[in-house]
Every structure is written in structure tokens, then in C-alpha cells.
Design an enzyme around this catalytic site. Structure first.
Site, PDB file in Angstrom:
ATOM      1  CB  CYS A 182      25.935   3.451 -23.018  1.00 30.54           C
ATOM      2  SG  CYS A 182      24.503   3.743 -21.946  1.00 30.54           S
ATOM      3  CB  SER A 187      36.559  -1.116 -28.043  1.00 32.21           C
ATOM      4  OG  SER A 187      36.199  -0.471 -26.844  1.00 32.21           O
ATOM      5  CG  ASP A 240      17.526   8.605 -23.051  1.00 32.90           C
ATOM      6  OD1 ASP A 240      18.391   7.946 -22.430  1.00 32.90           O
ATOM      7  OD2 ASP A 240      16.891   9.539 -22.525  1.00 32.90           O
ATOM      8  CG  ASP A 266      30.766   1.011 -20.456  1.00 36.34           C
ATOM      9  OD1 ASP A 266      31.262   1.001 -19.316  1.00 36.34           O
ATOM     10  OD2 ASP A 266      31.319   1.561 -21.431  1.00 36.34           O
ATOM     11  CB  CYS A 303      35.338   5.095 -17.144  1.00 35.89           C
ATOM     12  SG  CYS A 303      34.431   6.629 -17.342  1.00 35.89           S
TER      13      CYS A 303
END
EC number: 2.1.1.203
Length: 751
Positions: A182, A187, A240, A266, A303
Site C-alpha cells: 500500500c 515516502s 487491490d 503499511d 498509523c
């Protein structure tokens, strides 16, 4: 439309509105210039939830909440593998950081930037300066221009500190095959590319990065990020992640499944819909484990602080693996990083504030919102074996079901999110299909228990978003290559089979290059993958190139990859010559050193390599090599380098390149008429760099460089303005380029 679908749609609309207002960060210019609208940072349910879970240590709650309400500090990372990394670090510390001493902005004292103690070699820094202050404060304009310019060159990246952790835990080596599941906005992908190129003397490392994202538009943002690093070992695909296809590669004439040595997982997260997030995260993580190689490692990261998206997902993954995965302790890695252990007990709360401690307490009318996998494992022996306390920046090991070898899976939580790393063995060749089927059966069986429909075992690829041009490799006997090989005296070891174009018919305008490993992937999976972009541009066609000995000129984007194979048309220049090349538009040969004049005296017109090697006996000069693309005319010598790369090299040589915005605007108005006149002579459908090259070659062909008129001499900033004008005027010249530009402008998305 159901309530859940409407909620998702509203959430998506709000996100799009935030993007249009300029929010987010993608590690490029918009990352430094962007900002979020002011929001009220109060949420009673949020505070109640985390207070009750006890994740924050006693006595630290007020500090925790105060930190959440503060704007994120400006954090940057220097691209570590490049030879200029030390020079940039020196420039930052000795020039820009010193200028921040005793500085006040809006009544606030600017704190001196500090290096992140856990990031290797002082390559990551943070300051209390927010992006809003950096963008709007006149005192910081010079520093801000430096950040924007160096970011566009790929020499630094705007990246949140917590985002830097997962790639570091992957422990990447240059030979690793890597999947970033993902990846947008990119970054972390950039970090992975850097690790592949740890040795700049190896133009084609054996490893590669396949960076995937489900969002077609964000894939173009990902391309923009990756292109800054000029690597032949990156491929951007659009799938996906929970059903990303198995790829095949050719190994000694036989087809084998591609398993990855390193996988970054991630995953997307949403506190508003825990059940939906958990299912998606677990499906993505499971798909990652299925594609992991023997001895490989996977980092699972979010996150979120929510244990339902972290420990619960890891626990479910470990349970599904039936002993094949093991969390490994990485508490000794990244010394200096503050961390907390994962938790083994937690409760589940609905959006209305209702709590549940066990699955058996959930009423039937709530069982579509809450699933069994959200709760902690009740079996104490099984729970102990999982080692969930290692979930906070600690690692996972996977053992083969056959007991042949241990593999590692690392799970990690930062104080802003969580990460997990996984390693898995490749089964024996005759067991590959059996192992894949077993994993899929486990997934299906688990989903049936939960009343969830998993992804189908095979899913036909849906083509959506912009239609991409094909990737066509040059045939071995393509007559196009012979004059190129002869003109530049390419080494016999040059991998010409790795050259590709983006067109099947018509004149080939650009030549790109990938590593042989990515070539293998492309050739064997063209029907399975939706490839958005790959390779770096190494040659571009000159419209009048044939009269200069070769129809193709070198591209700066790929010069560091090509240079080791080139044995002709190389001009070694001194540092004063480099300064002239980068500050004057088309200088006469008489302005260069006598040594340079002698080298080019008998050289035919056309594309050349300009090489600067540092002199150890002159320590005050730039102490890292530079390779530039140039053009040798009859009486002039010119460098063709993108504007921000020009500024970068000039900064590293101590040349002041800062210009106030008002002066730039005056220069822009002054040169606009001249640039528009030149643009009228160019061909449609070419990029800015192509147009600039063709302008020069056409002018040389028309006037023969015999005119008594003096060549135009411009400052570095004047050159920038002209290139900006060219860029603006070329936006409508090519539909595909315009679409890609439009999408990469969405670089305000938060990583």
C-alpha cells in the site's frame, strides 16, 4: 445505498475537499507548502476510549493529549545513498541551521533542528517549525526554497518521523526483492529504493521494489515520488493489495512463482469503522504472508494506536498461520527510539460509547459491527506463545509448517502507530501450489467462521483509471541501437536487452532502462499486472539529431546509470567550468579552462558527458563527483540539467542561488517574450527537457553559430524562469503528460 456506504462516501468527499484545500504531505514541494485548515482537536469518545484502555502510562495523559493537539514538527530525511548526502548534511548544519540561531517567528523562538537519534548517520532531522511557518515567514524564505528545491531533486524528503520506522525495520539489502503493498504517496517507497542503491558504484543492484496502490490517482503521486530517485529498479503497479496477483519469473528456463524477500504492509486504517478496517487489514496482511520468501521479512504497520487494528490483527494472523509465524523481539534495533510494549488485554467500544469485554457479551444485533477477531485471545497458553508484548517495535519469526526452517515476522508499534515485520520460508518446488492452496483454504475457513466473504481465489484484473502505453523491449537486432552504441562507445557489457520504449508503432522518442530482474517480471506477467510506470529515461530523440552523429542524446535522469558503460564523448571539467556551465545559458568555449578547450576542440557536435572529479588537494572545493549531460556545439558548450538540480550543484559549490520572489517575478516578465518566441519553434508532444535540447540544436543548425550576436548569458534563476515558462506552455501539448501532472499535483495527501 446503505448507511455504511453513505458514510464511506461522505468520508471520501471530506478527504477530497481537504486535498483540494491543500492539506497533507507527500514529500515533495507541496509537502512543504501545504497545510490543513484549522480544526477543533476535541473528541470526547476518543479520550474516553484510550483512557479506558490504559495504553498511555499513568501520569502522562495530559502530556499525551497536549502533544496530539500540537502541529506536527517539520521533519526531513536526507537521501542517504547518494554521494552528495554528506555535502547536503554539511550544508544544512553549517549554513541553514546556523542562520536559525536566535531567530524568532511570530513571537516564537525557533528551536535549533535536532537529528533523530535513532536514524542512522544523522540523516533525519526535526524542528519545531511547522509547514505553515516555513511557507509564509519571510525570515525563512531562503531555507524554504532550499527544502523545496532539494526535495524536487530527490536529495531530501519531507517525511513524518514515524513514517521512517517501518522501512528501517525491514533491514533491506541491495539484492532483496521487495513488495510495498500500500505504497502511495511513496515516502516509504523512496526509503526502500535508497536501501537498494546503498552502493552507488553498482548501477543495477540485483534487487527491486514493486510498489503497489489500489488508488489509480495516487499511483501517479507514487510515480512522482519514485522518479526523484532515478532508479531502474522500481515498478509502480495498480492493484487491490488484498488480492494482488501471484507473479511468475523465469529461472533457468522454468517458470517459478515470485516470492519477495521483504514486504512492507503499511495498511489503511479508520477508527470510525473498526470492523471494516480489521477485515481489510487482516486480508492484506494474509496476502503479504502468502507471497513472502523463505527467510523473508514483512513489516506490518498502521498509523493507529487502536489495538483492534494492531495487536488484534497480528493475533489473528498468528492464529491463522497455525504456528508458522512467530513475533521476534527487535527492541535492540533502532537504539534511541522511544517505544512501549504491546498489550495483551483490551476491550471493544462501539461508536456510541458502549463497551464489550468478550465476544459472548455482544448482542446479536451488534454482531455485524463487532467480530470475534477484535477481542483478545482467551487461551492463556496460546496468548503467551504469541508474544504480543513485542508488537511495539518488535519483530516476528515464522516457522515452516514442515519444521524445516525458522522465518521472521516483526510487529512494531510507534508512539504514533504500529509496525510488523514478517519472514517466511519458500516451500519446496513441488509443494508451492499445495502451500498456496492451504493458505487460501485457511483464509476461507476463518472467514466462514466469522460470516465474512473473503476475496475469490482468482480475480480478473480490472482496468480502471488512465490507460497506460505498453512497455516494449527493444529487439536484440533493432537497428536503432547500433548508431547509439557506436556514438557513445558503449561497453560490450552494456545490457541493451533491458532497454524499452512506451510505443509499439511509430517513431520511438524515448528509451528507458530497467534492471534485468524487472525485465524478467515484465516479460512474464504482462497479462496479470497493471503497470503504471517503470524504468528511467536514458536517451531522448533529437528532432535534428542525425546531423550531429546520433539521433539520441543522453538524458540527465539516467546519466548515473549509463555513465559506467560510456567510453566516448566524456569531457572532464574543473569546478570553475562546472560553475560556468550551470550559471550561463550557452557560453562560448573561450570561457572555459584551456584543458577543457583542448578536449573538445576536435570533438564532433552533439550530446556529451561532463564529468567533475574532486581534487583531494583542494579540500575547500566540492568533494564529491558530478556527472552532467551536455551539448557540444561548434563554438559553445552547454549543460542540460533540470532547474532544481542546477541549484543543488551550485549550492554544494558555495554559489549563492537564493532570489527573493519579487526579483524572480521581474525576471519572469523580462524573459517571457523570448521564451514564447522559442517555443513556437518546438514540436508538440515533447517534454520540457526535449524542447530545450531541440531549441539549441535548431538554433545551431540555423545560425551555424557564426552570428556576431553574443550568446544570451543568464543567471541560474533566469534559467529557472525560462524552464518554468516552457513547462507551463507545454501542459497542453501532450494529453497523457497533462493527466499525469494533474494527478501528481495531489501531493498533499498525508503519509
Amino acid at each position: 445505498m446503505g448507511r455504511r456506504a453513505r458514510d464511506r462516501r461522505r468520508q471520501q468527499q471530506r478527504q477530497e475537499q481537504r486535498q483540494e484545500r491543500g492539506g497533507g504531505d507527500a514529500g515533495d514541494q507541496a509537502g512543504w507548502a501545504g497545510g490543513y485548515p484549522e480544526i477543533v482537536k476535541e473528541n470526547e469518545l476518543f479520550e474516553r476510549y484510550y483512557r479506558e484502555l490504559g495504553i498511555v502510562p499513568a501520569g502522562e495523559w495530559d502530556t499525551f493529549m497536549a502533544a496530539l493537539r500540537e502541529p506536527l514538527p517539520a521533519t526531513l530525511r536526507i537521501t542517504g545513498y547518494r554521494s552528495h548526502a554528506k555535502e547536503i548534511l554539511h550544508c544544512l548544519k553549517e549554513k541553514y541551521f546556523r542562520e536559525l540561531q536566535d531567530l524568532e517567528v511570530d513571537g516564537q523562538k525557533v528551536e535549533m533542528p535536532q537529528s533523530l537519534s535513532w536514524y542512522p548517520e544523522e540523516l533525519a532531522w526535526h524542528t519545531n517549525l511547522s509547514r505553515k511557518i516555513l511557507r509564509k515567514s519571510p525570515q525563512l524564505e531562503k531555507f524554504h526554497q532550499f527544502l523545496v528545491s532539494e526535495t524536487e531533486c530527490g536529495n531530501i524528503s519531507r517525511q513524518e518521523a514515524v513514517s521512517m520506522i517501518p522501512p528501517l525495520l525491514l533491514n533491506v539489502s541491495p539484492h532483496h526483492k521487495i513488495l510495498d503493498m500500500c505504497a502511495a504517496p511513496g515516502s516509504k517507497t523512496a526509503q526502500l529504493i535508497e536501501m537498494l542503491h546503498a552502493d552507488m558504484n553498482v548501477p543495477f543492484p540485483k534487487g527491486f521494489v514493486i510498489a503497489n496502490d489500489v488508488d489509480n490517482k495516487r499511483c501517479y503521486l507514487l510515480v512522482h515520488q519514485a522518479k526523484r530517485l532515478n532508479s531502474p529498479c522500481i515498478m509502480v503497479v495498480n492493484h487491490d493489495a488484498s488480492s494482488i496477483p501471484n507473479l511468475q519469473i523465469d529461472v533457468d528456463g522454468r517458470k517459478e512463482i515470485l516470492f519477495y524477500d521483504r514486504i512492507l504492509c503499511d495498511v489503511p486504517c479508520s477508527w470510525l469503522d473498526q470492523e471494516c478496517s480489521l477485515r481489510l487489514q487482516l486480508r492484506i496482511a494474509t496476502r503479504g504472508v502468502e507471497q513472502l520468501a523463505e527467510g523473508g521479512r514483512m513489516v506490518y504497520s498502521t498509523c493507529s494506536l487502536n489495538p483492534i487494528e494492531n495487536e488484534a490483527v497480528i493475533a489473528s494472523l498468528l492464529e491463522k498461520s497455525q504456528g508458522a509465524l512467530e513475533l521476534a523481539d527487535v527492541s535492540s534495533e533502532l537504539p534511541g527510539l522511544k517505544r512501549m510494549p504491546g498489550i495483551t488485554k483490551w476491550k471493544v467500544m462501539l461508536k456510541d460509547g458502549q463497551w464489550f469485554e468478550e465476544w459472548k457479551d455482544v448482542p446479536s444485533n451488534r454482531q455485524t459491527q463487532i467480530r470475534p477477531t477484535m477481542f483478545p485471545v482467551k487461551d492463556e497458553e496460546k496468548l503467551k506463545a504469541m508474544n504480543l508484548e513485542r508488537c511495539n517495535l518488535k519483530q516476528v519469526h515464522q516457522k515452516s509448517p514442515q519444521g524445516t526452517r525458522d522465518t521472521e515476522v516483526t510487529a512494531a508499534n510507534s508512539d504514533n502507530g504500529s509496525d510488523s515485520v514478517t519472514e517466511e520460508p519458500i516451500p519446496a518446488e513441488n509443494e508451492e501450489s499445495k502451500k498456496m492452496q492451504e493458505l487460501q483454504n485457511l483464509d476461507t475457513e476463518q472467514n466462514k467462521k466469522e460470516g465474512v466473504c473473503g476475496p475469490p481465489p482468482s480475480k480478473k484484473m480490472k482496468l480502471f483509471g488512465f490507460k497506460e502505453d505498453p512497455f516494449v523491449f527493444l529487439p536484440e537486432d533493432d537497428p536503432l541501437f547500433l548508431p547509439i552504441q557506436k556514438f557513445y562507445a558503449l561497453d560490450p557489457s552494456f545490457p541493451k536487452m533491458n532497454l524499452l520504449t512506451r510505443t509499439q508503432e511509430g517513431k520511438k522518442r524515448q528509451l528507458y532502462m530497467v534492471s534485468k530482474e524487472l525485465r524478467n517480471v515484465l516479460l512474464n506477467n504482462s497479462e496479470k499486472m497493471k503497470v503504471i510506470n517503470t524504468g528511467i529515461k536514458v536517451w531522448s530523440r533529437n528532432s535534428d539529431g542525425e546531423q550531429f552523429g546520433c539521433a539520441f542524446r543522453l538524458a540527465q535522469e539516467g546519466i548515473y546509470t549509463l555513465y559506467p558503460f560510456i567510453h566516448a564523448r566524456i569531457v572532464n571539467v574543473c569546478i570553475e567550468d562546472v560553475k560556468i556551465l550551470l550559471t550561463q545559458e550557452n557560453p562560448f568555449l573561450s570561457k572555459f579552462s584551456s584543458e577543457t578547450q583542448k578536449k573538445v576542440k576536435d570533438m564532433a557536435m552533439g550530446s556529451i558527458v561532463l564529468k567533475y572529479d574532486p581534487d583531494p588537494e583542494k579540500p575547500d572545493d566540492l568533494q564529491c563527483p558530478i556527472v552532467l549531460c551536455g551539448w557540444q556545439g561548434k563554438t559553445s558548450l552547454r549543460a542540460f540539467v533540470p532547474k532544481n538540480e542546477r541549484l543543488h550543484y551550485l549550492r554544494m559549490m558555495g554559489v549563492e542561488v537564493f532570489k527573493a520572489k519579487r526579483k524572480e517575478e521581474e525576471l519572469e516578465n523580462k524573459t517571457e517574450e523570448e521564451v514564447q518566441h522559442r517555443l513556437a519553434q518546438t514540436e508538440e508532444g515533447m517534454d520540457v527537457e526535449d524542447k530545450e535540447y531541440d531549441l539549441v540544436t535548431k538554433m545551431e543548425a540555423e545560425i551555424g553559430e557564426e552570428s556576431s550576436q553574443s550568446p544570451v548569458e543568464s543567471s541560474a534563476m533566469e534559467i529557472e524562469n525560462k524552464i518554468e515558462d516552457l513547462d507551463q506552455s507545454s501542459k497542453n501539448a501532450n494529453t497523457h503528460v497533462s493527466k499525469e501532472s494533474k494527478d501528481t499535483d495531489e501531493s498533499n495527501m498525508k503519509d
